[in-house]
Motif scaffolding. Structure first.
Motif, PDB file in Angstrom:
ATOM      1  N   PRO A  27       0.912  -1.478  -0.205  1.00  0.00           N
ATOM      2  CA  PRO A  27      -0.015  -0.194  -0.174  1.00  0.00           C
ATOM      3  C   PRO A  27       1.363   1.607   0.100  1.00  0.00           C
ATOM      4  CG  PRO A  27      -0.607  -1.857   2.113  1.00  0.00           C
ATOM      5  CD  PRO A  27       0.513  -1.844   1.155  1.00  0.00           C
ATOM      6  N   LYS A  28       0.068   2.148  -0.670  1.00  0.00           N
ATOM      7  CA  LYS A  28       0.820   3.459  -0.381  1.00  0.00           C
ATOM      8  C   LYS A  28       0.344   4.541   0.642  1.00  0.00           C
ATOM      9  CE  LYS A  28       2.031   3.484  -5.491  1.00  0.00           C
ATOM     10  NZ  LYS A  28       3.641   2.932  -5.258  1.00  0.00           N
ATOM     11  N   LEU A  62       3.443   9.595  -0.144  1.00  0.00           N
ATOM     12  CA  LEU A  62       4.949  10.607  -0.085  1.00  0.00           C
ATOM     13  C   LEU A  62       5.402   9.360  -0.761  1.00  0.00           C
ATOM     14  CD1 LEU A  62       6.228  11.404   2.889  1.00  0.00           C
ATOM     15  CD2 LEU A  62       6.139   8.243   3.541  1.00  0.00           C
ATOM     16  N   LEU A  64      10.005   8.672  -1.321  1.00  0.00           N
ATOM     17  CA  LEU A  64      11.161   7.994  -0.417  1.00  0.00           C
ATOM     18  C   LEU A  64      11.990   8.664  -0.419  1.00  0.00           C
ATOM     19  CD1 LEU A  64      11.784   5.186  -3.106  1.00  0.00           C
ATOM     20  CD2 LEU A  64      10.673   4.690  -0.916  1.00  0.00           C
ATOM     21  N   ASP A  65      12.657   8.481   1.445  1.00  0.00           N
ATOM     22  CA  ASP A  65      13.133   9.187   1.794  1.00  0.00           C
ATOM     23  C   ASP A  65      12.851  10.345   2.617  1.00  0.00           C
ATOM     24  OD1 ASP A  65      16.183   9.820   3.636  1.00  0.00           O
ATOM     25  OD2 ASP A  65      16.186  11.034   1.794  1.00  0.00           O
ATOM     26  N   GLU A  66      11.422  10.264   2.973  1.00  0.00           N
ATOM     27  CA  GLU A  66      11.116  11.654   3.830  1.00  0.00           C
ATOM     28  C   GLU A  66       9.715  11.685   4.321  1.00  0.00           C
ATOM     29  OE1 GLU A  66       8.456  14.736   0.707  1.00  0.00           O
ATOM     30  OE2 GLU A  66       7.407  13.244   0.076  1.00  0.00           O
ATOM     31  N   SER A  99      -6.099   0.807  -1.572  1.00  0.00           N
ATOM     32  CA  SER A  99      -5.062   0.163  -1.397  1.00  0.00           C
ATOM     33  C   SER A  99      -3.580   1.237  -0.732  1.00  0.00           C
ATOM     34  CB  SER A  99      -3.590  -0.429  -1.478  1.00  0.00           C
ATOM     35  OG  SER A  99      -4.461  -2.308  -2.053  1.00  0.00           O
TER      36      SER A  99
ATOM     37  N   ASN B  10       8.998  15.608 -11.206  1.00  0.00           N
ATOM     38  CA  ASN B  10      10.644  16.254 -10.799  1.00  0.00           C
ATOM     39  C   ASN B  10      11.006  15.456  -9.906  1.00  0.00           C
ATOM     40  OD1 ASN B  10       8.723  15.675  -8.377  1.00  0.00           O
ATOM     41  ND2 ASN B  10       8.046  18.426  -7.877  1.00  0.00           N
ATOM     42  N   ARG B  11      11.067  13.938  -9.961  1.00  0.00           N
ATOM     43  CA  ARG B  11      11.517  13.092  -9.569  1.00  0.00           C
ATOM     44  C   ARG B  11      12.478  12.130 -10.755  1.00  0.00           C
ATOM     45  NH1 ARG B  11      11.058  13.329  -3.818  1.00  0.00           N
ATOM     46  NH2 ARG B  11      10.332  15.235  -2.693  1.00  0.00           N
ATOM     47  N   ARG B  13      13.077   7.499 -11.402  1.00  0.00           N
ATOM     48  CA  ARG B  13      12.003   7.491 -11.594  1.00  0.00           C
ATOM     49  C   ARG B  13      12.398   5.953 -11.955  1.00  0.00           C
ATOM     50  NH1 ARG B  13       8.676   9.372  -6.828  1.00  0.00           N
ATOM     51  NH2 ARG B  13       7.328  10.894  -7.983  1.00  0.00           N
ATOM     52  N   TYR B  24       6.611   3.050 -10.056  1.00  0.00           N
ATOM     53  CA  TYR B  24       7.300   3.917  -8.470  1.00  0.00           C
ATOM     54  C   TYR B  24       7.299   3.521  -7.257  1.00  0.00           C
ATOM     55  CZ  TYR B  24       5.101   7.300 -11.338  1.00  0.00           C
ATOM     56  OH  TYR B  24       4.160   8.589 -11.943  1.00  0.00           O
ATOM     57  N   GLU B  25       8.431   4.084  -6.937  1.00  0.00           N
ATOM     58  CA  GLU B  25       8.871   2.973  -5.380  1.00  0.00           C
ATOM     59  C   GLU B  25       8.460   4.537  -4.762  1.00  0.00           C
ATOM     60  OE1 GLU B  25      12.933   1.612  -6.246  1.00  0.00           O
ATOM     61  OE2 GLU B  25      12.289   3.321  -7.315  1.00  0.00           O
ATOM     62  N   ASN B  26       7.888   3.542  -3.288  1.00  0.00           N
ATOM     63  CA  ASN B  26       7.019   4.921  -2.299  1.00  0.00           C
ATOM     64  C   ASN B  26       7.793   4.179  -1.127  1.00  0.00           C
ATOM     65  OD1 ASN B  26       5.072   5.254  -4.487  1.00  0.00           O
ATOM     66  ND2 ASN B  26       5.436   6.959  -3.272  1.00  0.00           N
ATOM     67  N   PRO B  27       7.603   4.969   0.270  1.00  0.00           N
ATOM     68  CA  PRO B  27       7.607   4.158   1.897  1.00  0.00           C
ATOM     69  C   PRO B  27       6.671   2.740   2.011  1.00  0.00           C
ATOM     70  CG  PRO B  27       7.955   6.622   1.374  1.00  0.00           C
ATOM     71  CD  PRO B  27       7.233   6.219   0.134  1.00  0.00           C
ATOM     72  N   LYS B  28       7.279   2.613   2.186  1.00  0.00           N
ATOM     73  CA  LYS B  28       6.094   1.114   2.602  1.00  0.00           C
ATOM     74  C   LYS B  28       5.828   1.927   4.717  1.00  0.00           C
ATOM     75  CE  LYS B  28       8.448  -2.259   0.248  1.00  0.00           C
ATOM     76  NZ  LYS B  28       7.808  -2.725  -0.858  1.00  0.00           N
ATOM     77  N   VAL B  29       4.724   1.260   5.092  1.00  0.00           N
ATOM     78  CA  VAL B  29       3.849   0.840   5.827  1.00  0.00           C
ATOM     79  C   VAL B  29       3.830  -0.474   6.884  1.00  0.00           C
ATOM     80  CG1 VAL B  29       1.995   1.250   7.060  1.00  0.00           C
ATOM     81  CG2 VAL B  29       1.629   2.331   4.805  1.00  0.00           C
ATOM     82  N   LEU B  64      -1.301  -5.255  -0.055  1.00  0.00           N
ATOM     83  CA  LEU B  64      -2.040  -4.706  -0.425  1.00  0.00           C
ATOM     84  C   LEU B  64      -3.085  -5.211  -0.032  1.00  0.00           C
ATOM     85  CD1 LEU B  64      -0.454  -4.629  -4.241  1.00  0.00           C
ATOM     86  CD2 LEU B  64      -1.318  -3.276  -2.452  1.00  0.00           C
ATOM     87  N   ASN B  94       8.465   8.066  11.985  1.00  0.00           N
ATOM     88  CA  ASN B  94       8.837   8.012  10.534  1.00  0.00           C
ATOM     89  C   ASN B  94      10.493   7.315  10.733  1.00  0.00           C
ATOM     90  OD1 ASN B  94       7.728   9.687   7.864  1.00  0.00           O
ATOM     91  ND2 ASN B  94       7.084  10.538  10.266  1.00  0.00           N
ATOM     92  N   ARG B  96      13.006   7.505   7.982  1.00  0.00           N
ATOM     93  CA  ARG B  96      13.502   7.957   7.129  1.00  0.00           C
ATOM     94  C   ARG B  96      14.478   7.568   6.002  1.00  0.00           C
ATOM     95  NH1 ARG B  96      15.315  12.970   4.740  1.00  0.00           N
ATOM     96  NH2 ARG B  96      16.959  12.730   6.395  1.00  0.00           N
ATOM     97  N   SER B  99      12.889   4.278   4.435  1.00  0.00           N
ATOM     98  CA  SER B  99      11.682   4.502   4.331  1.00  0.00           C
ATOM     99  C   SER B  99      10.379   4.024   4.758  1.00  0.00           C
ATOM    100  CB  SER B  99      11.476   4.669   2.546  1.00  0.00           C
ATOM    101  OG  SER B  99      12.582   5.956   1.704  1.00  0.00           O
ATOM    102  N   VAL B 101       7.082   3.759   7.283  1.00  0.00           N
ATOM    103  CA  VAL B 101       6.383   4.422   8.191  1.00  0.00           C
ATOM    104  C   VAL B 101       5.147   3.792   9.504  1.00  0.00           C
ATOM    105  CG1 VAL B 101       3.783   6.029   8.481  1.00  0.00           C
ATOM    106  CG2 VAL B 101       5.459   6.632   6.549  1.00  0.00           C
TER     107      VAL B 101
END
Lengths: 170, 170
Positions: A27-28, A62, A64-66, A99, B10-11, B13, B24-29, B64, B94, B96, B99, B101
């Motif tokens: 999930p994001k 959100l 990465l690295d934030e 998700s 602006n990043r 990917r 897209y790579e994003n932080p994981k929960v 998911l 966090n 960070r 990455s 949460v």
């Protein structure tokens, strides 16, 4: 990539048949804010889909690295050119069908200078009675606005979650 | 896959040079719980890395199509064969650098029958003074245990976050 259950796992994953690399899909996190100035709430009219032309809170994925706080600050800046200060977390909403885990902060708008970013058609500061209710983009925006109002000036409060029985699908 | 900035973004990917697909790579929960029974806290000794052989709270990656509450319930079941009831959210941390949460719930252990799952060497119920402090796996486990104790029996409390200046790196 093929879908298979890797050894020691119990779920289907995307696995490269050549090198065995497993691309976990999870999930994001969406981070956003209810940012106010003089009791008015910052809203953004969406320039992009889904729900282009409808109003939402400044929020987005959100990165990465934030941290979640920094993400909410960045989204307000990107979507509304708004500088905000994060107060406390207002709510965590689960939108299971897509998700998403949404973290919505209470925030203070630091200056009235706002302007639409590339993903907004328009931005505005709305008194409660002037909120364009029929044109709100998503159920969780309704939830967050109402939860924010419920809490009022309380500094110690119970974190909000999905209203009973509501999943955010529509 | 190559790293490039897609149009309108602006990043950097991960983009497929053939079809243009953007991964897209994003932080994981991470979801977990401080689950108690008769004032004792459920901990699990890790059978897997990182920090194999050290004690942690039952917690893991949200999957998911799963709510954060259901994820915390599943992790307690998988790691400690424990049946828990979720109360309220205790903390959002966090981490960070990696990455993550982390959402940690207060929970009630519904029965004393616990047993190690495949990812635990051992599980146990610990009174505060018996917690194996030198063998705790991660900083955020320390934070959650201390925050849980601070809150005590309060039902309305301020959600906890990273202690001031702490990032969870070590």
């Amino acid at each position: 990539m093929v879908r298979k259950i890797p050894e020691g796992d119990n779920r289907l994953r995307l696995v490269c048949p050549d090198c065995g690399y497993i691309a976990y899909e999870n999930p994001k996190v969406v981070v956003g804010s209810v940012a106010t100035l003089g009791g008015k709430i910052l809203l953004c009219k969406r320039e992009i889909g889904p729900r282009r032309g409808y109003w939402t809170l400044p929020a987005g994925f959100l990165e990465l690295d934030e941290t979640t706080q920094d993400g909410a600050i960045r989204e307000a800046l990107e979507e509304a050119s708004a500088r905000i200060e994060i107060l406390t977390l207002l709510a965590v909403y689960n939108i299971r069908r897509i998700s998403q885990v949404q973290l919505i902060y209470r925030a203070k708008l630091l200056a009235p200078d706002i302007a639409p970013g590339p993903e907004s058609q328009e931005v505005g500061l709305f008194a409660w009675d002037d909120i364009p209710w029929p044109d709100i983009a998503f159920p969780s925006v309704h939830w967050a606005l109402n939860h924010h109002r419920e809490i009022g000036d309380e500094t110690v409060f119970t974190l909000r979650t999905n209203p009973p029985g509501e999943t955010g699908d529509y």
